[in-house]
Design a protein around this motif. Structure first.
Motif, PDB file in Angstrom:
ATOM      1  N   GLN A  41       0.836  -1.203   0.000  1.00  0.00           N
ATOM      2  CA  GLN A  41       0.000   0.000   0.000  1.00  0.00           C
ATOM      3  C   GLN A  41       0.873   1.256   0.000  1.00  0.00           C
ATOM      4  N   VAL A  42       0.537   2.176  -0.889  1.00  0.00           N
ATOM      5  CA  VAL A  42       1.140   3.512  -0.901  1.00  0.00           C
ATOM      6  C   VAL A  42       0.014   4.517  -0.724  1.00  0.00           C
ATOM      7  N   THR A  43       0.135   5.348   0.306  1.00  0.00           N
ATOM      8  CA  THR A  43      -0.878   6.363   0.578  1.00  0.00           C
ATOM      9  C   THR A  43      -0.198   7.718   0.624  1.00  0.00           C
ATOM     10  N   VAL A  44      -0.697   8.640  -0.196  1.00  0.00           N
ATOM     11  CA  VAL A  44      -0.135   9.978  -0.268  1.00  0.00           C
ATOM     12  C   VAL A  44      -1.188  10.958   0.240  1.00  0.00           C
ATOM     13  N   SER A  45      -0.867  11.650   1.306  1.00  0.00           N
ATOM     14  CA  SER A  45      -1.804  12.597   1.894  1.00  0.00           C
ATOM     15  C   SER A  45      -1.571  14.000   1.329  1.00  0.00           C
ATOM     16  N   SER A  46      -2.642  14.747   1.241  1.00  0.00           N
ATOM     17  CA  SER A  46      -2.544  16.103   0.668  1.00  0.00           C
ATOM     18  C   SER A  46      -2.239  17.144   1.734  1.00  0.00           C
TER      19      SER A  46
END
Length: 126
Positions: free
Chosen positions: A121-126
């Motif tokens: 999983q790769v999660t990129v937060s703004s």
């Protein structure tokens, strides 16, 4: 049989970087290409990048070109995906794939790969 194990996923802020690794083991003495695909919730699995094992030629999806770099370590049977300047739209499960049967000249399609990892999983937060 070939086993693929991905690592390196995680949570990062927009603009940050991550490096994914995928180690192949088993019957890897014939490897034509390795690639990365990703799948976001509710979407189809899509091509990200790939590398032809003998030539080192690389191919990228338009959405990641210039930000992501795929590389390989032949001795370790490992492929890497360096991801820079990450964006929220890069959030997805990233899958490693290996082709040891087809040898397509430009292996950017899912059906051109016969072995898949479990995903990271790769999660990129703004």
């Amino acid at each position: 049989q070939v086993q693929l194990v991905e690592s390196g996923g995680g949570l990062v802020q927009a603009g940050g970087s991550l490096r994914l690794s995928c180690a192949a083991s088993g019957r890897t003495f014939i490897t034509y290409a390795m690639g990365w695909f990703r799948q976001a919730p509710g979407k189809e699995r899509e091509f990200v990048a790939c590398i032809r094992w003998s030539s080192g030629n690389t191919y990228y999806a338009v959405s990641v070109k210039g930000r992501f770099t795929i590389s390989r370590d032949n001795a370790k049977n490992t492929v890497y995906l360096q991801m820079n300047n990450l964006k929220p739209e890069d959030t997805a499960v990233y899958y490693c794939a290996l082709d040891r049967n087809r040898g397509a000249p430009t292996p950017i399609r899912k059906y051109e790969y016969d072995s898949w990892g479990q995903g990271t999983q790769v999660t990129v937060s703004s």
